[in-house]
Design an enzyme around this catalytic site. Structure first.
Site, PDB file in Angstrom:
ATOM      1  N   TYR A 128       0.838  -1.202   0.000  1.00 55.31           N
ATOM      2  CA  TYR A 128       0.000   0.000   0.000  1.00 55.31           C
ATOM      3  C   TYR A 128       0.874   1.254   0.000  1.00 55.31           C
ATOM      4  O   TYR A 128       0.650   2.184  -0.767  1.00 55.31           O
ATOM      5  CB  TYR A 128      -0.927   0.013   1.225  1.00 55.31           C
ATOM      6  CG  TYR A 128      -1.986  -1.061   1.219  1.00 55.31           C
ATOM      7  CD1 TYR A 128      -3.206  -0.856   0.575  1.00 55.31           C
ATOM      8  CD2 TYR A 128      -1.780  -2.271   1.869  1.00 55.31           C
ATOM      9  CE1 TYR A 128      -4.191  -1.839   0.583  1.00 55.31           C
ATOM     10  CE2 TYR A 128      -2.755  -3.257   1.879  1.00 55.31           C
ATOM     11  CZ  TYR A 128      -3.957  -3.040   1.233  1.00 55.31           C
ATOM     12  OH  TYR A 128      -4.914  -4.009   1.239  1.00 55.31           O
ATOM     13  N   ASN A 173     -12.615   0.307  -5.605  1.00 54.01           N
ATOM     14  CA  ASN A 173     -12.320  -0.112  -6.973  1.00 54.01           C
ATOM     15  C   ASN A 173     -13.565  -0.689  -7.642  1.00 54.01           C
ATOM     16  O   ASN A 173     -14.059  -1.739  -7.241  1.00 54.01           O
ATOM     17  CB  ASN A 173     -11.197  -1.161  -6.940  1.00 54.01           C
ATOM     18  CG  ASN A 173     -10.771  -1.631  -8.304  1.00 54.01           C
ATOM     19  OD1 ASN A 173     -11.265  -1.183  -9.332  1.00 54.01           O
ATOM     20  ND2 ASN A 173      -9.826  -2.559  -8.313  1.00 54.01           N
ATOM     21  N   CYS A 185      -6.622  -5.113  -7.586  1.00 52.84           N
ATOM     22  CA  CYS A 185      -6.400  -4.692  -6.204  1.00 52.84           C
ATOM     23  C   CYS A 185      -6.037  -5.868  -5.304  1.00 52.84           C
ATOM     24  O   CYS A 185      -5.500  -5.661  -4.218  1.00 52.84           O
ATOM     25  CB  CYS A 185      -7.598  -3.914  -5.669  1.00 52.84           C
ATOM     26  SG  CYS A 185      -9.172  -4.731  -5.843  1.00 52.84           S
ATOM     27  N   HIS A 186      -6.262  -7.103  -5.767  1.00 52.25           N
ATOM     28  CA  HIS A 186      -5.831  -8.265  -4.985  1.00 52.25           C
ATOM     29  C   HIS A 186      -4.308  -8.349  -4.904  1.00 52.25           C
ATOM     30  O   HIS A 186      -3.780  -9.036  -4.049  1.00 52.25           O
ATOM     31  CB  HIS A 186      -6.415  -9.559  -5.561  1.00 52.25           C
ATOM     32  CG  HIS A 186      -6.029  -9.844  -6.974  1.00 52.25           C
ATOM     33  ND1 HIS A 186      -6.665  -9.249  -8.046  1.00 52.25           N
ATOM     34  CD2 HIS A 186      -5.064 -10.635  -7.500  1.00 52.25           C
ATOM     35  CE1 HIS A 186      -6.114  -9.683  -9.172  1.00 52.25           C
ATOM     36  NE2 HIS A 186      -5.130 -10.521  -8.865  1.00 52.25           N
ATOM     37  N   GLU A 245      -2.145 -16.772  -9.512  1.00 46.15           N
ATOM     38  CA  GLU A 245      -1.067 -16.022 -10.156  1.00 46.15           C
ATOM     39  C   GLU A 245       0.321 -16.462  -9.684  1.00 46.15           C
ATOM     40  O   GLU A 245       1.329 -15.903 -10.102  1.00 46.15           O
ATOM     41  CB  GLU A 245      -1.259 -14.525  -9.912  1.00 46.15           C
ATOM     42  CG  GLU A 245      -2.501 -13.989 -10.593  1.00 46.15           C
ATOM     43  CD  GLU A 245      -2.643 -12.489 -10.507  1.00 46.15           C
ATOM     44  OE1 GLU A 245      -1.683 -11.791 -10.104  1.00 46.15           O
ATOM     45  OE2 GLU A 245      -3.726 -11.989 -10.865  1.00 46.15           O
TER      46      GLU A 245
END
Length: 178
Positions: free
Chosen positions: A112, A135, A143-144, A170
């Site tokens: 962040y 978002n 945003c993950h 991912e």
């Protein structure tokens, strides 16, 4: 009054409500069951000042987003490359979300505070967190991929289990054993 199209699609993280205007994908809503599915199109219509048209077949504006999301969940896509309609966000939040979308690739994370630094607002980590929470395009604007500086997951509007699943998909986190 212009309209937007919307539909609900199944995914590995549950049903997603997708909405698109003539400018591009405008909204992704997690957990689109029951009451969420019922009220989300009305809320979008109010925010966009447009009428809603359900595209139950996903053959119009939503065909390409649906196809690319399926490829993402199948592990065959690492970038969405979709036109996005940013009209549901503005100011600092839009700046942060665009920075995230443009500079934090698949399979990586950012803190962040680091994201706040990138947009020229050192010390604004909490404001970045608020931007992530607002978002309108989660998953597509990833945003993950934003985590705490100490390695913690931080928050996530779709729920921490959804965030874990996306980060595991991912390759950032290990896949669950069970």
């Amino acid at each position: 009054m212009k309209s937007f199209e919307w539909t609900v699609v199944d995914s590995d993280i549950g049903p997603l409500l997708l909405a698109a205007t003539e400018d591009g994908l405008v909204s992704v809503v997690f957990h689109a069951r029951g009451a969420v599915r019922e009220r989300a199109p009305e809320q979008l219509a109010a925010r966009l000042g447009r009428g809603a048209v359900e595209d139950a077949t996903g053959s119009g504006r939503l065909a390409e987003p649906i196809r690319r999301l399926a490829e993402y969940f199948a592990g065959r896509r690492t970038e969405f490359g979709l036109p996005l309609d940013w009209s549901l966000t503005s100011g600092f939040n839009r700046q942060v979300l665009r920075e995230l979308a443009e500079t934090v690739p698949y399979g990586s994370v950012v803190g962040y505070g680091d994201l706040a630094d990138r947009v020229g607002r050192p010390g604004a980590a909490q404001a970045v967190g608020a931007a992530m929470g607002s978002n309108p395009l989660p998953l597509v604007v990833p945003c993950h991929r934003v985590v705490e500086s100490d390695g913690g997951l931080g928050g996530f509007g779709g729920g921490l289990e959804t965030k874990r699943k996306l980060l595991a998909l991912e390759g950032v986190l290990p896949q669950p054993l069970f």
